[in-house]
Design a protein around this motif. Sequence first.
Motif, PDB file in Angstrom:
ATOM      1  N   VAL A  88       0.881  -1.172   0.000  1.00  0.00           N
ATOM      2  CA  VAL A  88       0.000   0.000   0.000  1.00  0.00           C
ATOM      3  C   VAL A  88       0.920   1.223   0.000  1.00  0.00           C
ATOM      4  O   VAL A  88       1.241   1.797   1.035  1.00  0.00           O
ATOM      5  N   TYR A  89       1.377   1.582  -1.201  1.00  0.00           N
ATOM      6  CA  TYR A  89       2.366   2.636  -1.337  1.00  0.00           C
ATOM      7  C   TYR A  89       1.753   4.026  -1.292  1.00  0.00           C
ATOM      8  O   TYR A  89       2.428   4.995  -0.929  1.00  0.00           O
ATOM      9  N   ASP A  90       0.490   4.141  -1.694  1.00  0.00           N
ATOM     10  CA  ASP A  90      -0.135   5.450  -1.850  1.00  0.00           C
ATOM     11  C   ASP A  90      -1.629   5.319  -1.581  1.00  0.00           C
ATOM     12  O   ASP A  90      -2.110   4.264  -1.164  1.00  0.00           O
ATOM     13  N   ASN A  91      -2.378   6.382  -1.832  1.00  0.00           N
ATOM     14  CA  ASN A  91      -3.799   6.418  -1.500  1.00  0.00           C
ATOM     15  C   ASN A  91      -4.693   5.683  -2.497  1.00  0.00           C
ATOM     16  O   ASN A  91      -5.917   5.748  -2.398  1.00  0.00           O
ATOM     17  N   ALA A  92      -4.079   4.983  -3.461  1.00  0.00           N
ATOM     18  CA  ALA A  92      -4.884   4.205  -4.408  1.00  0.00           C
ATOM     19  C   ALA A  92      -4.283   2.826  -4.632  1.00  0.00           C
ATOM     20  O   ALA A  92      -4.505   2.205  -5.659  1.00  0.00           O
ATOM     21  N   ALA A  93      -3.526   2.336  -3.657  1.00  0.00           N
ATOM     22  CA  ALA A  93      -2.898   1.017  -3.768  1.00  0.00           C
ATOM     23  C   ALA A  93      -3.715  -0.003  -2.988  1.00  0.00           C
ATOM     24  O   ALA A  93      -4.090   0.237  -1.836  1.00  0.00           O
ATOM     25  N   GLU A  94      -3.967  -1.151  -3.602  1.00  0.00           N
ATOM     26  CA  GLU A  94      -4.807  -2.166  -2.973  1.00  0.00           C
ATOM     27  C   GLU A  94      -4.161  -2.743  -1.720  1.00  0.00           C
ATOM     28  O   GLU A  94      -2.980  -3.080  -1.705  1.00  0.00           O
ATOM     29  N   PHE A  95      -4.970  -2.864  -0.681  1.00  0.00           N
ATOM     30  CA  PHE A  95      -4.575  -3.553   0.552  1.00  0.00           C
ATOM     31  C   PHE A  95      -5.002  -5.008   0.371  1.00  0.00           C
ATOM     32  O   PHE A  95      -6.193  -5.318   0.346  1.00  0.00           O
ATOM     33  N   ALA A  96      -4.033  -5.900   0.213  1.00  0.00           N
ATOM     34  CA  ALA A  96      -4.327  -7.291  -0.133  1.00  0.00           C
ATOM     35  C   ALA A  96      -5.048  -8.019   0.995  1.00  0.00           C
ATOM     36  O   ALA A  96      -4.755  -7.821   2.183  1.00  0.00           O
ATOM     37  N   SER A  97      -5.970  -8.892   0.620  1.00  0.00           N
ATOM     38  CA  SER A  97      -6.798  -9.611   1.592  1.00  0.00           C
ATOM     39  C   SER A  97      -6.023 -10.635   2.404  1.00  0.00           C
ATOM     40  O   SER A  97      -6.502 -11.083   3.444  1.00  0.00           O
ATOM     41  N   ASP A  98      -4.832 -11.030   1.931  1.00  0.00           N
ATOM     42  CA  ASP A  98      -4.088 -12.077   2.646  1.00  0.00           C
ATOM     43  C   ASP A  98      -3.147 -11.512   3.692  1.00  0.00           C
ATOM     44  O   ASP A  98      -2.361 -12.266   4.292  1.00  0.00           O
ATOM     45  N   ILE A  99      -3.203 -10.205   3.955  1.00  0.00           N
ATOM     46  CA  ILE A  99      -2.346  -9.605   4.986  1.00  0.00           C
ATOM     47  C   ILE A  99      -3.140  -9.517   6.284  1.00  0.00           C
ATOM     48  O   ILE A  99      -4.138  -8.801   6.364  1.00  0.00           O
ATOM     49  N   PRO A 100      -2.727 -10.233   7.327  1.00  0.00           N
ATOM     50  CA  PRO A 100      -3.474 -10.177   8.590  1.00  0.00           C
ATOM     51  C   PRO A 100      -3.385  -8.796   9.239  1.00  0.00           C
ATOM     52  O   PRO A 100      -2.312  -8.185   9.276  1.00  0.00           O
ATOM     53  N   THR A 101      -4.511  -8.331   9.743  1.00  0.00           N
ATOM     54  CA  THR A 101      -4.578  -7.090  10.514  1.00  0.00           C
ATOM     55  C   THR A 101      -4.873  -7.440  11.973  1.00  0.00           C
ATOM     56  O   THR A 101      -5.162  -8.588  12.317  1.00  0.00           O
ATOM     57  N   PHE A 102      -4.856  -6.422  12.829  1.00  0.00           N
ATOM     58  CA  PHE A 102      -5.228  -6.692  14.224  1.00  0.00           C
ATOM     59  C   PHE A 102      -6.657  -7.200  14.305  1.00  0.00           C
ATOM     60  O   PHE A 102      -7.000  -7.987  15.209  1.00  0.00           O
ATOM     61  N   ALA A 103      -7.513  -6.774  13.366  1.00  0.00           N
ATOM     62  CA  ALA A 103      -8.893  -7.266  13.362  1.00  0.00           C
ATOM     63  C   ALA A 103      -8.938  -8.762  13.065  1.00  0.00           C
ATOM     64  O   ALA A 103      -9.731  -9.498  13.668  1.00  0.00           O
ATOM     65  N   HIS A 104      -8.091  -9.233  12.153  1.00  0.00           N
ATOM     66  CA  HIS A 104      -8.007 -10.672  11.893  1.00  0.00           C
ATOM     67  C   HIS A 104      -7.514 -11.423  13.127  1.00  0.00           C
ATOM     68  O   HIS A 104      -8.082 -12.451  13.522  1.00  0.00           O
ATOM     69  N   HIS A 105      -6.429 -10.939  13.721  1.00  0.00           N
ATOM     70  CA  HIS A 105      -5.852 -11.639  14.873  1.00  0.00           C
ATOM     71  C   HIS A 105      -6.862 -11.750  16.015  1.00  0.00           C
ATOM     72  O   HIS A 105      -7.020 -12.822  16.628  1.00  0.00           O
ATOM     73  N   LEU A 106      -7.550 -10.643  16.310  1.00  0.00           N
ATOM     74  CA  LEU A 106      -8.514 -10.656  17.405  1.00  0.00           C
ATOM     75  C   LEU A 106      -9.740 -11.508  17.059  1.00  0.00           C
ATOM     76  O   LEU A 106     -10.209 -12.298  17.882  1.00  0.00           O
ATOM     77  N   ARG A 107     -10.246 -11.361  15.844  1.00  0.00           N
ATOM     78  CA  ARG A 107     -11.442 -12.117  15.457  1.00  0.00           C
ATOM     79  C   ARG A 107     -11.163 -13.615  15.451  1.00  0.00           C
ATOM     80  O   ARG A 107     -12.004 -14.425  15.871  1.00  0.00           O
TER      81      ARG A 107
END
Length: 503
Positions: A71-90
């Motif tokens: 996610v280099y800039d304001n129009a770069a896709e955030f890939a679905s396979d990258i875990p976020t804190f929401a993934h870890h907690l859920r």
Amino acid sequence: MTKRPNFLILMVDQLNGTLFPDGPADWLHAPNLKALAERSLRFANAYTGSPLCAPGRASFMSGQLPSRTRVYDNAAEFASDIPTFAHHLRRAGWQTCLSGKMHFVGPDQMHGFEERLTTDIYPADFGWTPDYRKPGERIDWWYHNLGSVTGAGVAEITNQLEYDDEVAHNAVAKIYDLSRGQDDRPWCLTVSFTHPHDPYVARRKYWDLYEDCEHLMPEGEAIPYDEQDPHSKRLMDSCDWRAFDITDEQVARARRGYFANISYVDDKIGEILAALEASRQEAVIIFLSDHGDMLGERGLWFKMNFFEGSARVPLMIAAPGFKPRLDPTPVSTIDVTPTLADLAGISMAEVLPWTDGESLLPLANGEARTSPVTMEYAAEGSWAPLVCLRDGPWKYIRCALDPEMLFNLDSDPAERTNLAADPAHADTLARLRAASEARWNLDRFDAAVRESQARRWVVYEALRNGAYFPWDYQPLQKASERYMRNHMDLNILEEAKRFPRGE
């Protein structure tokens, strides 16, 4: 601390961390944030992973820098396979909910959140993609310009006020809904506002608070364009500075509107914290921003650089076991995800080798931290990626196109003296250069950014031909499950929806 704590994450947009030397500055009208600061571990030197909305937020949520998230800039896709804190907690059994902005780009508009209460304020497609193949090109319909400064003033409703009013309303309603106890899982509620991000337009009640403010002009004089560093010149050009003749009065009005919107956000946060208290719930509370705003310092506005006004952000954590105090250690918003995992008792071992952040719990418990803070920028106003290290009092900035920059923030907090060419600091420069080169291959970084940009230009232009199916999140209300409907037992409903019961 309870074994499975609730989490309330309060995020704001573009809040300059120099205004939070130890919680909000004394002269800011921010009573709710000041009260929160009194019971929080406060980080005086917290930094964004990248000083722009989408890259900074993806880094915050994943604990990874843009060179990993892509996610280099304001129009770069955030890939679905990258875990976020929401993934870890859920994954570990938490309810996860978002009210407000997170600037996700791409078809995945959830990234681990089980529920979103609002749409986003910014587009989810590739339309804001920069193009390194055309250095210096301005895309006027979405690039920043200084109209936010010349247009500063008072309004009772704006695009952004409408959005944040909705964000707060939904967050308060969600907190009350959580109090009903119909889901026994612990919860994580992220509430993310778009203020005090420009334009600098505020409601009269907040504007009037700063009529006699002594901070309406920048502390330092503006640096003339010809004396700016190369990246600052590029930023000024990207903001179309020659098209505007900014007066001192306009500078003062812009800063006044910005301060007023800090007070507006403080009011909204007060509503949320009041609902938490009224509903007798407890939560770990984290307050932060995605990046800062230069506010006219050095003659620069907005963000997109590594100077303190742009890159430094407030970060406060109120949690059982966290002694309220001020910690001067340089830290980062990318540290929040591993910190949340630590507080929840969740292991990140499976993805830790690809995580840039580190938990703040050892620091909170008195352990020393020696690793430097890392930052990256490869978005609008840049012609090649920039990287930065904050190590003790030192800040080192490198870009393949530009001379190196080295500042000692203890002796030069305004970053006016570049020590990179000073023989007295040659050893420090060599040490930080070596650490930067060991971490980043700038040629490889640049090639990855260019590949991403070129791909996205093709995809965006293709998808805007013919039928258009936007990725913008559409919040859905299940009307047949709200209030009273004929498949519900009214007696059970009234009891279940009441908190507290029996009073």
